[in-house]
Design an enzyme around this catalytic site. Structure first.
Site, PDB file in Angstrom:
ATOM      1  N   ARG A  50      22.981   2.742  -3.666  1.00 14.44           N
ATOM      2  CA  ARG A  50      22.796   3.521  -2.432  1.00 14.44           C
ATOM      3  C   ARG A  50      22.833   2.623  -1.177  1.00 14.44           C
ATOM      4  O   ARG A  50      21.924   2.588  -0.390  1.00 14.44           O
ATOM      5  CB  ARG A  50      21.488   4.310  -2.458  1.00 14.44           C
ATOM      6  CG  ARG A  50      21.175   5.051  -3.736  1.00 14.44           C
ATOM      7  CD  ARG A  50      22.131   6.175  -4.079  1.00 14.44           C
ATOM      8  NE  ARG A  50      22.114   7.275  -3.161  1.00 14.44           N
ATOM      9  CZ  ARG A  50      21.268   8.310  -3.219  1.00 14.44           C
ATOM     10  NH1 ARG A  50      20.351   8.328  -4.139  1.00 14.44           N
ATOM     11  NH2 ARG A  50      21.333   9.287  -2.348  1.00 14.44           N
ATOM     12  N   ARG A  74      10.543  16.516  -6.035  1.00 15.39           N
ATOM     13  CA  ARG A  74      11.162  16.040  -4.794  1.00 15.39           C
ATOM     14  C   ARG A  74      12.092  17.105  -4.234  1.00 15.39           C
ATOM     15  O   ARG A  74      12.297  17.180  -3.024  1.00 15.39           O
ATOM     16  CB  ARG A  74      11.971  14.757  -5.047  1.00 15.39           C
ATOM     17  CG  ARG A  74      11.151  13.531  -5.324  1.00 15.39           C
ATOM     18  CD  ARG A  74      12.015  12.292  -5.315  1.00 15.39           C
ATOM     19  NE  ARG A  74      12.877  12.273  -4.130  1.00 15.39           N
ATOM     20  CZ  ARG A  74      13.905  11.437  -3.995  1.00 15.39           C
ATOM     21  NH1 ARG A  74      14.208  10.594  -4.956  1.00 15.39           N
ATOM     22  NH2 ARG A  74      14.640  11.450  -2.904  1.00 15.39           N
ATOM     23  N   CYS A 128      17.898   4.200  -5.904  1.00 19.83           N
ATOM     24  CA  CYS A 128      17.246   4.905  -7.008  1.00 19.83           C
ATOM     25  C   CYS A 128      18.089   4.634  -8.254  1.00 19.83           C
ATOM     26  O   CYS A 128      19.100   3.955  -8.212  1.00 19.83           O
ATOM     27  CB  CYS A 128      17.136   6.390  -6.701  1.00 19.83           C
ATOM     28  SG  CYS A 128      18.711   7.190  -6.517  1.00 19.83           S
ATOM     29  N   LYS A 132      17.246  21.498   0.536  1.00 21.35           N
ATOM     30  CA  LYS A 132      16.655  20.175   0.779  1.00 21.35           C
ATOM     31  C   LYS A 132      17.622  19.317   1.598  1.00 21.35           C
ATOM     32  O   LYS A 132      17.228  18.701   2.587  1.00 21.35           O
ATOM     33  CB  LYS A 132      16.375  19.475  -0.540  1.00 21.35           C
ATOM     34  CG  LYS A 132      16.103  17.974  -0.423  1.00 21.35           C
ATOM     35  CD  LYS A 132      15.771  17.323  -1.736  1.00 21.35           C
ATOM     36  CE  LYS A 132      16.920  16.696  -2.441  1.00 21.35           C
ATOM     37  NZ  LYS A 132      17.484  15.468  -1.903  1.00 21.35           N
ATOM     38  N   ASN A 133      18.897  19.288   1.197  1.00 24.09           N
ATOM     39  CA  ASN A 133      19.827  18.346   1.830  1.00 24.09           C
ATOM     40  C   ASN A 133      20.337  18.823   3.171  1.00 24.09           C
ATOM     41  O   ASN A 133      20.999  18.066   3.887  1.00 24.09           O
ATOM     42  CB  ASN A 133      20.973  18.015   0.870  1.00 24.09           C
ATOM     43  CG  ASN A 133      20.463  17.191  -0.303  1.00 24.09           C
ATOM     44  OD1 ASN A 133      19.337  16.708  -0.298  1.00 24.09           O
ATOM     45  ND2 ASN A 133      21.281  17.072  -1.326  1.00 24.09           N
ATOM     46  N   ASP A 139      25.636  16.422  -7.734  1.00 25.18           N
ATOM     47  CA  ASP A 139      24.238  16.819  -7.964  1.00 25.18           C
ATOM     48  C   ASP A 139      24.090  17.842  -9.086  1.00 25.18           C
ATOM     49  O   ASP A 139      22.974  18.110  -9.509  1.00 25.18           O
ATOM     50  CB  ASP A 139      23.619  17.360  -6.674  1.00 25.18           C
ATOM     51  CG  ASP A 139      23.462  16.257  -5.643  1.00 25.18           C
ATOM     52  OD1 ASP A 139      23.210  16.563  -4.463  1.00 25.18           O
ATOM     53  OD2 ASP A 139      23.624  15.082  -6.006  1.00 25.18           O
ATOM     54  N   LEU A 153      27.941   1.482   5.580  1.00 29.92           N
ATOM     55  CA  LEU A 153      28.736   2.352   6.474  1.00 29.92           C
ATOM     56  C   LEU A 153      27.893   2.807   7.669  1.00 29.92           C
ATOM     57  O   LEU A 153      28.387   2.884   8.797  1.00 29.92           O
ATOM     58  CB  LEU A 153      29.256   3.577   5.725  1.00 29.92           C
ATOM     59  CG  LEU A 153      30.214   3.340   4.557  1.00 29.92           C
ATOM     60  CD1 LEU A 153      30.716   4.683   4.020  1.00 29.92           C
ATOM     61  CD2 LEU A 153      31.405   2.471   4.973  1.00 29.92           C
ATOM     62  N   ILE A 167      23.779   1.044   2.586  1.00 33.00           N
ATOM     63  CA  ILE A 167      23.874   1.720   3.900  1.00 33.00           C
ATOM     64  C   ILE A 167      24.844   0.982   4.818  1.00 33.00           C
ATOM     65  O   ILE A 167      24.774   1.105   6.049  1.00 33.00           O
ATOM     66  CB  ILE A 167      22.483   1.829   4.568  1.00 33.00           C
ATOM     67  CG1 ILE A 167      21.846   0.441   4.768  1.00 33.00           C
ATOM     68  CG2 ILE A 167      21.556   2.750   3.796  1.00 33.00           C
ATOM     69  CD1 ILE A 167      20.605   0.466   5.652  1.00 33.00           C
ATOM     70  N   ARG A 174      15.410   7.886   0.424  1.00 32.54           N
ATOM     71  CA  ARG A 174      16.626   7.362   1.062  1.00 32.54           C
ATOM     72  C   ARG A 174      16.891   8.061   2.382  1.00 32.54           C
ATOM     73  O   ARG A 174      17.420   7.463   3.311  1.00 32.54           O
ATOM     74  CB  ARG A 174      17.803   7.567   0.103  1.00 32.54           C
ATOM     75  CG  ARG A 174      19.118   7.201   0.705  1.00 32.54           C
ATOM     76  CD  ARG A 174      20.255   7.373  -0.243  1.00 32.54           C
ATOM     77  NE  ARG A 174      21.501   7.239   0.447  1.00 32.54           N
ATOM     78  CZ  ARG A 174      22.010   6.083   0.875  1.00 32.54           C
ATOM     79  NH1 ARG A 174      21.340   4.975   0.643  1.00 32.54           N
ATOM     80  NH2 ARG A 174      23.147   6.049   1.522  1.00 32.54           N
TER      81      ARG A 174
END
Ligand code: EPZ
Length: 420
Positions: free
Chosen positions: A121, A397, A116, A22-23, A305, A125, A123, A92
């Protein structure tokens, strides 16, 4: 409510093929926007995060075709559109589109991506780096408009490791004028996969997988076909299932070389792990041992994770374990759910202390994010009796079909719709 029902308590036995990552695929789908043409992406997992990303690409007038695990993305007609807030808000990874889009269309308006339960989370940066590359960003209440007359290369020294910020800078730099350097870059295998995809399409990126990445801007990219690597977190999830339930499993296509810290931790808990060119065999025939301290870190350290999955395994280990979550501020949300099953856990901010017990008992549990939800399914697989994990959609997901995968390992489980 959407749920998963499990009758647990037996050791695992069987073999399962590990899905595509997924990532890795999410930033690669964003990278497809940089190719003014067609690209083919193989071994793409069929999960809702990919579905949302495809909807976002279609909202930008891209054409996407899925044929099983193969995606074809046509981005010739890419145009400035507002991205649908329902998809941006849900996921995200929509922020990943920003760097690539600014390369192609020069103007993007979008809502702030969803946080989440695991953390804010932010942003910051991402936005700071893009501003250094010639992007004007007008921030508003719930979103922002980003515009550029042309991206230029820049030097970035990230104050701390960020996977997403590293990926977004790479995506903005590939077609920018001049060179870009990223110091303190994330080293995750998903960064290497993204750079492999981009270099195959004609980009000039050096140092992927190291702390310093150099991107020489090029004029254009050409069409490409790419196979997504196996998902190291899904492989680690099913390795953890064996830690929880005991038994012996084979994880086909598991990316052993990307799982050193996970395999090391599992081995210290008493798992016997061997490998061949097809995958990883995991044997847990004795009661698992406690881990005196396990800390999550950026790659190649132990991945955040898999923190929830290992926390769950520790609840059944022999002795006292300690696990520290160093990446996200709120990633121990499953503790109250595990306590319903008889787990003995105390939590002090970023540290959880676990006194292992002999058995867990089945209960009604509520998932509220992806990896914690998967860990609750592992807990149900190990627990005596029946467990129902509600809010299955969080798990979908990132896992193509966790019930089918666990059934292949001998777990009695299935999806159910439970009406109040
Ligand atoms: C990626 O998220 C992964 N998601 C996450 O996996 C993973 O947990 C995380 O990297 C860490 O490995 C995808 O790849 C789609 P970060 P990302 O930027 O990029 C803070 C899963 O379950 N930060 O490395 O969002 C941030 O809040 C998901 O598959 C800032 O403060 O993670 C976090 O505390 C969950 N400002 C830390 O950095 C920023 O601008 C690391 O985040 C960016 C990040």
């Amino acid at each position: 409510m959407d749920a998963i029902q499990i009758y647990g308590g037996n050791p695992l036995k069987g073999e399962v093929r590990i899905q595509g990552s997924k990532n890795a695929v999410l930033p690669i789908l964003a990278a497809a926007l940089l190719i003014n043409g067609t690209c083919e992406i193989e071994n793409c997992p069929i999960i809702s995060d990919v579905h949302h990303m495809l909807r976002l690409l279609e909202s930008l007038c891209c054409n996407t075709v899925r044929n099983g695990h193969t995606l074809i993305i046509h981005s010739e007609n890419l145009s400035e559109c507002d991205m649908p807030s329902d998809s941006v808000g849900v996921m995200r990874s929509s922020i990943m589109l920003l760097g690539a889009l600014l390369s192609r269309v020069g103007s993007v308006s979008m809502q702030y991506p969803g946080g989440c339960v695991i953390g804010q989370r932010p942003i910051d940066l991402h936005l700071k780096a893009l501003r250094k590359m010639g992007v004007v960003i007008d921030e508003r209440e719930d979103g922002f408009v980003a515009q550029t007359k042309g991206l230029t290369g820049a030097y970035h020294s990230l104050p701390f490791v960020s996977v997403g910020a590293t990926e977004n800078i790479i995506l903005a730099a590939v077609l920018a004028k001049g060179d870009t350097v990223i110091d303190n870059a994330a080293r995750e295998p998903e960064i290497s996969a993204l750079c492999e995809f981009l270099n195959k399409a004609g980009a000039k990126i050096e140092g992927a997988g190291s702390r310093r990445i150099l991107i020489h801007g090029v004029e254009k990219l050409h069409e490409v076909s790419y196979r997504v690597p196996a998902d190291r977190i899904v492989a680690g999830t099913y390795l953890s299932a064996c830690l929880c339930s005991g038994g012996e499993v084979f994880l086909d296509e598991a990316p052993y070389m990307q799982m050193e810290a996970v395999i090391d931790a599992a081995t210290h808990m008493g798992a016997e792990i061997t490998r061949n060119e097809d995958g990883i065999r995991v044997k847990c025939l004795e009661r698992r041992k406690a881990l005196s301290l396990l800390c999550t870190e950026s790659y190649p350290g132990f991945p955040t994770d898999l923190q929830s999955a290992f926390l769950t395994a520790m609840t059944l280990a022999d002795g006292k374990s300690v696990i520290k979550e160093e990446i996200f501020e709120n990633r121990f949300r499953i503790i109250p759910e595990l306590q319903k099953m008889g787990a003995r856990i105390t939590c002090d901010g970023h540290t959880a202390i676990v006194e292992g017990c002999d058995r867990l008992k089945g209960a009604n549990l509520y998932a509220n994010e992806l990896r914690g939800g998967a860990a609750l399914v592992l807990a149900g697989s190990a627990a005596d009796g029946k467990t129902v994990v509600f809010n299955r959609h969080f798990i979908e997901r990132g896992y193509e079909d966790i019930c089918s995968d666990l059934r292949a390992l001998g777990v009695v489980c299935g999806t159910v719709e439970i009406h109040d």
